[in-house]
Write a protein that holds these residues in place. Structure first.
Motif, PDB file in Angstrom:
ATOM      1  N   GLN A  50     -78.683  -0.841  39.939  1.00 23.64           N
ATOM      2  CA  GLN A  50     -78.368   0.513  40.415  1.00 23.64           C
ATOM      3  C   GLN A  50     -79.659   1.270  40.696  1.00 23.64           C
ATOM      4  O   GLN A  50     -80.662   1.059  40.014  1.00 23.64           O
ATOM      5  N   TRP A  51     -79.590   2.138  41.673  1.00 23.38           N
ATOM      6  CA  TRP A  51     -80.795   2.838  42.101  1.00 23.38           C
ATOM      7  C   TRP A  51     -80.866   4.269  41.612  1.00 23.38           C
ATOM      8  O   TRP A  51     -81.851   4.947  41.837  1.00 23.38           O
TER       9      TRP A  51
ATOM     10  N   PHE B 299     -79.463   6.915  38.236  1.00 21.40           N
ATOM     11  CA  PHE B 299     -78.616   7.255  37.085  1.00 21.40           C
ATOM     12  C   PHE B 299     -77.747   8.440  37.499  1.00 21.40           C
ATOM     13  O   PHE B 299     -78.189   9.591  37.419  1.00 21.40           O
TER      14      PHE B 299
ATOM     15  N   TYR C 287     -87.287   7.446  34.999  1.00 19.70           N
ATOM     16  CA  TYR C 287     -86.288   8.155  34.190  1.00 19.70           C
ATOM     17  C   TYR C 287     -84.962   8.279  34.939  1.00 19.70           C
ATOM     18  O   TYR C 287     -83.896   8.317  34.339  1.00 19.70           O
ATOM     19  N   PHE C 288     -85.053   8.312  36.274  1.00 18.04           N
ATOM     20  CA  PHE C 288     -83.849   8.503  37.085  1.00 18.04           C
ATOM     21  C   PHE C 288     -83.394   7.224  37.793  1.00 18.04           C
ATOM     22  O   PHE C 288     -82.296   7.190  38.328  1.00 18.04           O
ATOM     23  N   VAL C 289     -84.251   6.215  37.846  1.00 15.43           N
ATOM     24  CA  VAL C 289     -83.919   5.002  38.608  1.00 15.43           C
ATOM     25  C   VAL C 289     -83.813   3.796  37.671  1.00 15.43           C
ATOM     26  O   VAL C 289     -84.825   3.317  37.151  1.00 15.43           O
ATOM     27  N   PRO C 290     -82.617   3.307  37.460  1.00 18.29           N
ATOM     28  CA  PRO C 290     -82.470   2.148  36.556  1.00 18.29           C
ATOM     29  C   PRO C 290     -83.237   0.930  37.040  1.00 18.29           C
ATOM     30  O   PRO C 290     -83.747   0.163  36.238  1.00 18.29           O
ATOM     31  N   ALA C 291     -83.323   0.764  38.371  1.00 20.12           N
ATOM     32  CA  ALA C 291     -84.004  -0.419  38.911  1.00 20.12           C
ATOM     33  C   ALA C 291     -85.484  -0.446  38.550  1.00 20.12           C
ATOM     34  O   ALA C 291     -86.121  -1.505  38.616  1.00 20.12           O
TER      35      ALA C 291
ATOM     36  N   LEU D  40     -86.659   0.232  35.613  1.00 18.13           N
ATOM     37  CA  LEU D  40     -86.834   0.002  34.171  1.00 18.13           C
ATOM     38  C   LEU D  40     -87.626  -1.279  33.847  1.00 18.13           C
ATOM     39  O   LEU D  40     -88.471  -1.248  32.957  1.00 18.13           O
ATOM     40  N   PRO D  41     -87.384  -2.397  34.551  1.00 20.73           N
ATOM     41  CA  PRO D  41     -88.205  -3.588  34.242  1.00 20.73           C
ATOM     42  C   PRO D  41     -89.693  -3.333  34.448  1.00 20.73           C
ATOM     43  O   PRO D  41     -90.516  -3.781  33.651  1.00 20.73           O
TER      44      PRO D  41
ATOM     45  N   LEU E 258     -90.356  23.033  27.560  1.00 24.28           N
ATOM     46  CA  LEU E 258     -90.833  23.561  28.842  1.00 24.28           C
ATOM     47  C   LEU E 258     -92.349  23.448  28.946  1.00 24.28           C
ATOM     48  O   LEU E 258     -92.886  23.128  30.012  1.00 24.28           O
TER      49      LEU E 258
ATOM     50  N   MET F  88     -94.226  21.200  27.543  1.00 21.26           N
ATOM     51  CA  MET F  88     -94.553  19.789  27.779  1.00 21.26           C
ATOM     52  C   MET F  88     -94.354  19.440  29.248  1.00 21.26           C
ATOM     53  O   MET F  88     -95.216  18.797  29.866  1.00 21.26           O
ATOM     54  N   ALA F  89     -93.203  19.863  29.780  1.00 24.51           N
ATOM     55  CA  ALA F  89     -92.897  19.546  31.183  1.00 24.51           C
ATOM     56  C   ALA F  89     -93.932  20.180  32.110  1.00 24.51           C
ATOM     57  O   ALA F  89     -94.415  19.544  33.050  1.00 24.51           O
ATOM     58  N   SER F  90     -94.275  21.428  31.805  1.00 23.80           N
ATOM     59  CA  SER F  90     -95.238  22.141  32.634  1.00 23.80           C
ATOM     60  C   SER F  90     -96.619  21.479  32.563  1.00 23.80           C
ATOM     61  O   SER F  90     -97.282  21.285  33.593  1.00 23.80           O
ATOM     62  N   THR F  91     -97.036  21.114  31.346  1.00 24.46           N
ATOM     63  CA  THR F  91     -98.345  20.456  31.180  1.00 24.46           C
ATOM     64  C   THR F  91     -98.360  19.122  31.926  1.00 24.46           C
ATOM     65  O   THR F  91     -99.334  18.796  32.625  1.00 24.46           O
TER      66      THR F  91
ATOM     67  N   LEU G  45     -96.585  18.267  34.480  1.00 21.29           N
ATOM     68  CA  LEU G  45     -96.618  18.523  35.925  1.00 21.29           C
ATOM     69  C   LEU G  45     -98.034  18.881  36.386  1.00 21.29           C
ATOM     70  O   LEU G  45     -98.521  18.374  37.404  1.00 21.29           O
TER      71      LEU G  45
ATOM     72  N   VAL H  43    -100.828  18.085  34.992  1.00 16.83           N
ATOM     73  CA  VAL H  43    -101.708  16.914  34.919  1.00 16.83           C
ATOM     74  C   VAL H  43    -101.422  15.976  36.097  1.00 16.83           C
ATOM     75  O   VAL H  43    -102.349  15.470  36.733  1.00 16.83           O
TER      76      VAL H  43
ATOM     77  N   VAL I 173    -100.099  16.640  39.097  1.00 15.62           N
ATOM     78  CA  VAL I 173    -100.534  17.143  40.412  1.00 15.62           C
ATOM     79  C   VAL I 173    -102.038  17.460  40.449  1.00 15.62           C
ATOM     80  O   VAL I 173    -102.558  17.835  41.490  1.00 15.62           O
TER      81      VAL I 173
END
Lengths: 436, 204
Positions: A169-170, A172, B21-25, B27-28, B181, B183-186, B188, B190, B192
């Protein structure tokens, strides 16, 4: 057997006595008339024996095979897993019958024959047995069959199922809310950075702990004592450590400008070369590269309490004028902070580890709490772009606050109006784990 | 180039981490990167040991203040290394014996010191010098008594539970939201390349 030899006849005479012996047995059985209860007990015992025999000895015929094998692709994964499940054999009443285990056999695209990938015991709860077959090749077809086995090894193979290919899957799909929120957050931060670059004035509230860093460094310079900077004990992958390194750059530059000395003991061998580079560059940028001492930024040990002991020893021996404990800390936080307090150093601590914050609040002069640690670099450096990101972060926090208030109001009104909360806001915003 | 290359590597690595984090492909590939990190980490240990030897060796060589401690540290390092390399790290080895007989008790001692530090820190925290300290003291006393059986008759465990689950948890969550927030900001900044203090320089 003298009595046999003497009293009992041989050959055909012995066979003629058989009805006589049977008659005696019949007579004895008539003499022992059983009660109903005894009869029941005997019957149950016989059943038990029969059952145990059936369990212990293999049936003469092979057990019934498994016919309802089901293979599914695991949703939301990288295409390396198939979910296998099947119902029990009709000869398996739950692991206590003739069937003791099931072997799952697989044939891959490059295989010529089936091979066992997993043996599952029949002694598990439930009507169906399941297994996650991992390490497969995405898009390749795999065939399966289940072998039903008895204790003695007699088996029967079920029908072949497949081939089934695990699909990659591409996206989540369950993380779409997180993605949208992340995009909004990034847009907000970048918009404020742009505004800051255009010269828009941005107000940032005073953070006492960060203001005190100047004072602490100045005090060290006046007293001719070094500043001890502890960048936490976590690895470089921890954002708190990166935040600490960002602060270290600013602090080291100030120290270099004042021509003072900084000591940086490291616990993580990954962090150590980075801290050394940060301090070295800061001294060079301040115009005093010759004042940088390589031995002042050093690796101590990878062990948590050995590190704490070494740093406490440094505090007691070197008597630094200021201790800056910034980064991620664990159980050693209070040991370090209390030792620092006992030598009379000005102490500024900052961490996002909530469980360690009370210790720092108690033992240190100033505490940088949670997000202030991440704001520190921008606050000290006063660079417009960094301050802009800080402002964007604050506005996003305001959005979160508004959403919390809406969510609480909806939940409460739902309970008051219909005895059930309106939880659609929390459902939309719920963060879901991979595959969940 | 010296600044641009690390920034480029950082941006690529950061974007990849966000994508996985958003793309299962992905993960490997992520798992493979994590494996590589283990290898790099093993090499970084060598850097750490080199630092220890350099620092303490220099102190011994120049007979600086407290140099015998440095000598002891070097001897201990060398001895443990030899014990590990020659005898192995199995159960009945010299390395394990040294670990069990010396290192573990010393670590336990350091950890045990925490109890005394807790007592001294609590004493300072609970001195009622200000209104804040008084509130802290009262809350702490209630929570401590709430953990005992004695306060049950007065309903103190319920008050203690309320303190922990309501104001305490609310404050914790507020800090956590800010931390998340931040952590996310830091991260980002780093990725960019806006935040580059970790490179030792805020400018090109």
């Amino acid at each position: 057997m003298t009595w046999m030899r003497a009293g009992l006849p041989h050959g055909s005479e012995r066979r003629s006595l058989l009805p006589f012996l049977l008659g005696i047995l019949f007579f004895c059985s008539l003499r022992c008339v059983p009660t109903a209860q005894a009869e029941d007990t005997q019957g149950q015992a016989a059943d038990r024996v029969e059952a145990s025999l059936a369990a212990a000895s293999p049936p003469s015929a092979a057990p019934s095979p498994v016919t309802d094998l089901e293979i599914r692709d695991k949703p939301l994964d990288a295409g390396k897993v198939l979910l296998v499940s099947f119902g029990r054999s009709s000869d398996d009443p739950g692991g206590h019958g003739a069937v003791t285990r099931y072997a799952l056999l697989r044939r891959g695209p490059a295989d010529t024959a089936f091979a066992v990938v997993k043996t599952l015991t029949a002694l598990v709860k439930g009507d169906r047995l399941s297994y996650e077959d991992t390490g497969l090749k995405p898009g390749a077809g795999y065939s399966y069959l289940v072998r039903t086995l008895t204790a003695s090894g007699v088996f029967s193979d079920g029908p072949v199922f497949g081939p089934v290919a695990p699909a990659r899957q591409w996206f989540f799909t369950n993380k779409i809310n997180t993605l949208i929120t992340t995009i909004l957050f990034v847009i907000l931060i970048l918009a404020y950075i742009r505004a800051a670059r255009r010269g828009r004035s941005l107000f940032i509230r005073r953070i006492a702990g960060l203001d005190a860093i100047d004072e602490a460094v100045g005090r060290c310079t006046e007293m001719g004592k070094p500043t001890l900077y502890i960048p936490g004990i976590s690895t470089i992958s921890d954002v708190a450590t990166i935040a600490s390194l960002n602060i270290l750059g600013q602090v080291a530059k100030k120290i270099a400008t004042y021509q003072s000395r900084i000591l940086v003991p490291n616990r993580d061998p990954f962090v150590y070369p980075v801290t050394q580079d940060v301090v070295k560059f800061a001294f060079a940028e301040a115009g005093y590269p010759q004042d940088f001492r390589e031995d002042d930024v050093y690796f101590v040990t990878n062990d948590q309490f050995a590190y704490a002991a070494a740093v406490c020893g440094t505090m007691v021996r070197e008597k630094p004028g200021a201790n800056l404990l910034l980064g991620m800390f664990f159980a050693e936080s209070l040991i370090l902070a209390e030792t620092g307090s006992s030598i009379g150093a000005i102490q500024i601590a900052g961490t996002d580890a909530i469980s360690q914050l009370p210790f720092f609040v108690t033992a240190c002069d100033y505490t940088i709490i949670g997000e202030e640690l991440y704001a520190a670099s921008a606050y000290i450096g006063r660079e417009p772009t960094l301050l802009g990101s800080l402002k964007g972060q604050d506005y996003f926090k305001l959005c979160v606050l508004i959403l919390i208030i809406i969510g609480v109001a909806l939940m409460t009104s739902g309970v008051l109006l219909r005895n059930q909360p309106f939880d659609w806001v929390s459902q939309i915003l719920k963060v879901r784990a991979a595959g969940g | 180039m010296k600044t641009q290359l690390p920034l480029f590597i950082c941006a690529v690595a950061g974007i990849f981490m966000a994508v996985q984090y958003f793309v299962p492909a992905a993960l490997p590939a992520y798992e493979r990167v994590n494996d590589y990190l283990q290898i790099v980490y093993a090499f970084s240990i060598v850097l750490g040991v080199a630092s220890v030897v350099h620092r303490h060796g220099g102190r011994v060589q120049k007979r600086r203040k407290d140099w015998p401690y440095s000598l002891a540290a070097l001897i201990a390092l060398l001895f443990m290394l030899l014990a590990g390399f020659i005898g192995g790290r199995g159960r009945e080895t010299l390395f394990q014996a040294l670990f069990n007989a010396i290192l573990l008790p010393v670590q336990a001692t350091m950890f045990a010191l925490l109890a005394f530090y807790l007592a001294s820190a609590s004493f300072r925290a609970f001195r009622t010098r200000s209104t804040d300290a008084t509130v802290l003291l009262i809350a702490a006393v209630i929570v401590m008594i709430g953990r005992l059986d004695d306060g049950r008759a007065l309903g103190i465990p319920d008050i203690a539970r309320w303190i922990l689950n309501t104001p305490n948890l609310a404050a914790k969550r507020a800090i956590l939201i800010g931390v998340g927030l931040g952590m996310a900001s830091t991260a980002l900044k780093v990725v960019v390349g806006i935040e580059r203090s970790y490179l030792g320089s805020g400018k090109e």
